[in-house]
Motif scaffolding. Structure first.
Motif, PDB file in Angstrom:
ATOM      1  N   ASN A   9       0.827  -1.194   0.000  1.00 28.72           N
ATOM      2  CA  ASN A   9       0.000   0.000   0.000  1.00 28.72           C
ATOM      3  C   ASN A   9       0.872   1.260   0.000  1.00 28.72           C
ATOM      4  O   ASN A   9       0.602   2.222  -0.714  1.00 28.72           O
ATOM      5  N   LEU A  40       2.200   1.670  -3.420  1.00 23.92           N
ATOM      6  CA  LEU A  40       1.139   2.178  -4.297  1.00 23.92           C
ATOM      7  C   LEU A  40       0.967   3.675  -4.167  1.00 23.92           C
ATOM      8  O   LEU A  40       0.668   4.367  -5.139  1.00 23.92           O
ATOM      9  N   LYS A  84     -12.312   4.316  12.629  1.00 21.77           N
ATOM     10  CA  LYS A  84     -12.260   3.365  11.521  1.00 21.77           C
ATOM     11  C   LYS A  84     -13.632   3.043  10.954  1.00 21.77           C
ATOM     12  O   LYS A  84     -13.738   2.313   9.965  1.00 21.77           O
ATOM     13  N   PHE A 119     -16.658   2.224   9.085  1.00 20.67           N
ATOM     14  CA  PHE A 119     -16.838   2.270   7.641  1.00 20.67           C
ATOM     15  C   PHE A 119     -18.258   1.855   7.253  1.00 20.67           C
ATOM     16  O   PHE A 119     -18.975   2.613   6.600  1.00 20.67           O
ATOM     17  N   ALA A 125     -11.169   7.309   1.393  1.00 20.80           N
ATOM     18  CA  ALA A 125     -10.194   6.468   0.691  1.00 20.80           C
ATOM     19  C   ALA A 125     -10.909   5.449  -0.181  1.00 20.80           C
ATOM     20  O   ALA A 125     -10.528   5.214  -1.331  1.00 20.80           O
ATOM     21  N   TYR A 126     -11.951   4.865   0.339  1.00 22.14           N
ATOM     22  CA  TYR A 126     -12.696   3.850  -0.384  1.00 22.14           C
ATOM     23  C   TYR A 126     -13.360   4.450  -1.625  1.00 22.14           C
ATOM     24  O   TYR A 126     -13.347   3.853  -2.698  1.00 22.14           O
ATOM     25  N   GLY A 154     -10.777   5.215  -4.271  1.00 24.01           N
ATOM     26  CA  GLY A 154     -10.322   3.997  -4.931  1.00 24.01           C
ATOM     27  C   GLY A 154     -11.409   3.381  -5.786  1.00 24.01           C
ATOM     28  O   GLY A 154     -11.202   3.097  -6.962  1.00 24.01           O
ATOM     29  N   TYR A 190      -6.404   4.836  -7.633  1.00 21.83           N
ATOM     30  CA  TYR A 190      -5.903   3.916  -6.619  1.00 21.83           C
ATOM     31  C   TYR A 190      -4.676   4.444  -5.907  1.00 21.83           C
ATOM     32  O   TYR A 190      -4.495   4.218  -4.720  1.00 21.83           O
ATOM     33  N   ALA A 232      -5.871   6.943  -3.434  1.00 19.48           N
ATOM     34  CA  ALA A 232      -6.527   6.236  -2.333  1.00 19.48           C
ATOM     35  C   ALA A 232      -5.493   5.631  -1.392  1.00 19.48           C
ATOM     36  O   ALA A 232      -5.637   5.699  -0.167  1.00 19.48           O
ATOM     37  N   SER A 241      -4.863   6.363   2.582  1.00 22.86           N
ATOM     38  CA  SER A 241      -4.844   5.370   3.653  1.00 22.86           C
ATOM     39  C   SER A 241      -3.552   5.445   4.448  1.00 22.86           C
ATOM     40  O   SER A 241      -3.562   5.264   5.674  1.00 22.86           O
ATOM     41  N   ILE A 269      -3.481   6.123   8.469  1.00 26.08           N
ATOM     42  CA  ILE A 269      -2.773   5.311   9.456  1.00 26.08           C
ATOM     43  C   ILE A 269      -1.830   6.181  10.275  1.00 26.08           C
ATOM     44  O   ILE A 269      -1.760   6.058  11.508  1.00 26.08           O
ATOM     45  N   PRO A 293      -6.909  -0.171   9.346  1.00 25.39           N
ATOM     46  CA  PRO A 293      -8.194   0.096   8.688  1.00 25.39           C
ATOM     47  C   PRO A 293      -8.314  -0.775   7.444  1.00 25.39           C
ATOM     48  O   PRO A 293      -7.832  -0.424   6.383  1.00 25.39           O
ATOM     49  N   GLU A 343     -10.682  -1.619   5.442  1.00 23.53           N
ATOM     50  CA  GLU A 343     -11.432  -1.199   4.260  1.00 23.53           C
ATOM     51  C   GLU A 343     -10.572  -0.374   3.308  1.00 23.53           C
ATOM     52  O   GLU A 343     -10.805  -0.382   2.120  1.00 23.53           O
ATOM     53  N   VAL A 344      -9.581   0.349   3.857  1.00 18.43           N
ATOM     54  CA  VAL A 344      -8.774   1.169   2.960  1.00 18.43           C
ATOM     55  C   VAL A 344      -7.671   0.349   2.297  1.00 18.43           C
ATOM     56  O   VAL A 344      -7.001   0.823   1.397  1.00 18.43           O
ATOM     57  N   LEU A 345      -7.500  -0.884   2.745  1.00 21.73           N
ATOM     58  CA  LEU A 345      -6.479  -1.733   2.123  1.00 21.73           C
ATOM     59  C   LEU A 345      -7.065  -2.583   1.008  1.00 21.73           C
ATOM     60  O   LEU A 345      -6.414  -3.481   0.478  1.00 21.73           O
ATOM     61  N   VAL A 346      -8.299  -2.297   0.659  1.00 23.61           N
ATOM     62  CA  VAL A 346      -9.022  -3.214  -0.218  1.00 23.61           C
ATOM     63  C   VAL A 346      -8.393  -3.307  -1.613  1.00 23.61           C
ATOM     64  O   VAL A 346      -8.363  -4.378  -2.215  1.00 23.61           O
ATOM     65  N   ILE A 347      -7.814  -2.203  -2.104  1.00 23.74           N
ATOM     66  CA  ILE A 347      -7.210  -2.250  -3.443  1.00 23.74           C
ATOM     67  C   ILE A 347      -5.990  -3.164  -3.453  1.00 23.74           C
ATOM     68  O   ILE A 347      -5.826  -4.003  -4.335  1.00 23.74           O
ATOM     69  N   VAL A 348      -5.146  -2.962  -2.412  1.00 23.48           N
ATOM     70  CA  VAL A 348      -3.958  -3.796  -2.315  1.00 23.48           C
ATOM     71  C   VAL A 348      -4.352  -5.258  -2.162  1.00 23.48           C
ATOM     72  O   VAL A 348      -3.768  -6.143  -2.795  1.00 23.48           O
TER      73      VAL A 348
END
Lengths: 343, 279
Positions: free
Chosen positions: A77, A80, A277, A279, A301-302, A305, A311, A314, A318, A322, B120, B122-127
């Protein structure tokens, strides 16, 4: 300091339905009613190599799982977040590095900062409400008779047990524009403008409903645990304080608060994490809308993405999420590590 | 004396009333879900809500009549139970070491466990999507189970560690003096005392996995590999939401959790933070 060790320890293995376990050390004249913590003891002096290796063997599966299933995605991530990754690059599986472009774009974007501010405000309001209402309901539970306590705790358990996906769906139904109960209640109470009122029209009113949902769903956890903790304080303490002429507020501040300090610390910590967190509650109610006006950082972020297919951006959001969470929670880490040394 | 007693009775009356009001508030959404699910179709979409009606199970028929319904049920049970069992085994070992043994890196590990709790997901969903795609693990129930296992692992380790720390060392030592090995001492003495901790952590883990929506939505596009949260969202057609079917689906989704909660309530409550707060 043990808050609820009575539920675990051997001294009082079975809690009676009435749930009153006299608080340890005995007597109403001490302010620390919990049993003495076990002394730290050093083992492993001159132990063979095998014994030294045992703890490492025991933690290996957890560490490996953490590295592979969480650590690796986090690293990917992070990578990315320095790439220019859209739908095309995702399908073609090409890597285009973008340096700090995603970050500088975000940090210079007013919308990003308003999402950050919204996340903090949302978390602060929700956690404050949850802790306040939860504590009060917990105290109320402790002062009720048996029958009423059962009624209230069953209602709390029902709300607590409801899966978030289900309760978010129910709240969307309650606040439905055409056939929602909320609009009918407002009309019945004689308010104008609730014929086809859209509760999800603005970000603020969407977030108000999310808050209602989150607080409703989170108070039971705090209240029931508060009550469980209070039963370990023991009635003698309150009674002694009352005989001394202490007011309710004084009893709370001088008797309950000090004893329940670890409970408040840990519960607030957990609630901050959980609310920050959050969601499903936000996404299921209105997908962060209208127009992103109810999006907090994870939802933002969601959306970036999923819907916008940005992406790389996004991923940068994220990473920042964090980092923000880590900084905000560092105070707690210090506290808990300090507690750790006393183990 | 009499005055004081009557004042106290009044106080009790006010408290009972407050408790009743609160109970109604907390129960209401649950009641509204069940009552909508039982309304005849004509009584659901009315501008004036109907509080009295002849209950019918027609919406339950609609909800369960969905193609692959039993596949969703089986998948949901598999991922939730699988994730919890895996987490319990791995976490028991790790938390025993963290609570009872001294070793280099222990503090760092405790910190890592706490931080992992903040992930979190949900924010790691792409990875997660990219990793699963590259490993050819999309639409894979086992893969999603393993991800859910990781979601619940940190909380499980943290909580169980607290429960183990709360068991007096003397018990374990006495068992070892009596000839037990460290392992049998754990199995015979500590393990039984951990029952409430095991129950509350598995409850928490089960709910997390039972509820998860965002990851399974992205990772498992094939209906054969989907779970009940996605089934819940199926009754939204182009003509609007079939609220009767949605509410009966939500009811069926809730009932198992509700039953487990009521059943375990006394033991689980308090356990949730007892472990986290640590002895």
């Amino acid at each position: 300091m043990a808050v609820h060790s009575e539920g675990v320890g051997v001294k009082a293995p079975s809690r009676t339905p009435r749930g009153r376990v006299p608080g340890g050390a005995g007597g109403g004249n001490t302010t620390t009613p919990s049993p003495p913590a076990p002394r730290p003891r050093r083992g492993g002096r001159g132990t063979p190599l095998a014994a030294v290796l045992v703890p490492y063997l025991l933690v290996t599966p957890a560490v490996v799982a953490g590295l592979v299933l969480l650590g690796y995605p986090l690293v990917r991530n992070l990578m990315l977040s320095f790439q220019d990754l859209g739908a095309r690059q995702l399908i073609m599986r090409t890597t285009e590095w973008a340096g700090f472009a995603n970050y500088s774009r975000l940090l210079g974007d007013a919308e990003f900062w308003s999402v950050v501010g919204r996340s903090f405000g949302f978390t602060a309001v929700n956690v404050a409400l949850i802790m306040l209402v939860g504590t009060l309901v917990g105290i109320l539970l402790n002062s009720l008779g048996r029958a009423m306590r059962l009624v209230l705790s069953l209602a709390l358990v029902a709300a607590w047990a409801m899966p978030v996906v289900a309760s978010a769906t129910v709240f969307r139904w309650l606040f439905d524009t055409q056939f929602g109960l909320a609009n009918w209640v407002m009309r019945t109470l004689g308010f104008d403008g609730y014929e086809q009122h859209n509760w999800f029209e603005t970000g603020a009113s969407t977030l108000a409903i999310v808050t209602l949902l989150v607080v409703w769903g989170s108070v039971p956890f705090v209240a029931l645990n508060m009550y469980a903790g209070l039963t370990t304080v023991g009635t003698e303490l309150y009674e002694a304080a009352r005989v001394d002429g202490a007011s309710n507020w004084r009893i709370f501040r001088s008797v309950i608060l000090p004893v329940m300090r670890p409970f408040f610390l840990i519960t607030t910590f957990l609630e901050v994490i959980w609310v920050f967190k959050a969601f499903t509650q936000i996404y299921a109610l209105n997908a962060g809308g209208p127009d992103g006006a109810s999006a907090t950082l994870p939802v933002y972020a969601y959306i970036q993405g999923g819907a916008q297919q940005q992406y790389g951006v996004a991923a940068a959001i994220s990473v920042l999420t964090i980092l923000i969470l880590l900084v905000a929670m560092s105070f707690y880490f210090r506290l808990i590590l300090k507690q750790e040394e006393e183990l | 004396m009499i005055q004081a007693r009557s004042r106290r009775a009044l106080g009790r009356g006010a408290r009972n009333l407050l408790a009743l009001v609160l109970a109604a508030v907390f129960l209401f959404p649950v009641y509204w879900m069940f009552s909508t699910s039982l309304k005849p179709a004509g009584a659901v979409l009315t501008p004036e809500p109907r509080f009295f009606f002849v209950p019918t199970f027609e919406h339950y028929g609609t909800a369960t009549g969905v193609e692959l319904f039993w596949t969703y049920v089986r998948n949901s049970l598999t991922v939730a139970v699988g994730a919890v069992l895996l987490a319990l085994v791995v976490a028991l070992m790790a938390s025993f070491a963290l609570a009872r043994m001294r070793f280099r890196g222990r503090r760092g590990l405790v910190l890592a466990v706490m931080m992992a709790q903040m992930a979190p997901w949900e924010v790691l969903v792409i990875v997660m999507y990219m990793i699963a795609r590259d490993a050819d693990m999309l639409n894979n129930i086992a893969a999603i189970t393993v991800v859910y296992f990781m979601m619940v692992l940190p909380f499980t380790v943290w909580t169980l560690r607290g429960f183990i720390a709360a068991v007096p060392r003397e018990l374990e030592e006495a068992a070892m003096v009596d000839g037990c090995t460290r392992f049998t001492a754990f199995r015979r003495v500590i393990f039984p005392l951990l029952a409430p901790g095991l129950m509350s952590t598995s409850l928490f883990g089960f709910i997390t996995a039972w509820n998860e929506f965002a990851l399974v939505l992205i990772l498992n596009k094939e209906p054969e590999a989907q779970t009940l949260p996605l089934w819940l969202t199926q009754f939204n057609t182009g003509f609007g939401n079939d609220w009767g079917a949605t509410m009966s689906a939500a009811s069926m989704f809730t009932v198992p959790v509700l039953l487990v909660f009521v059943f375990l309530q006394r033991r689980a409550v308090g356990g949730m933070t007892a472990g986290a707060v640590k002895g």
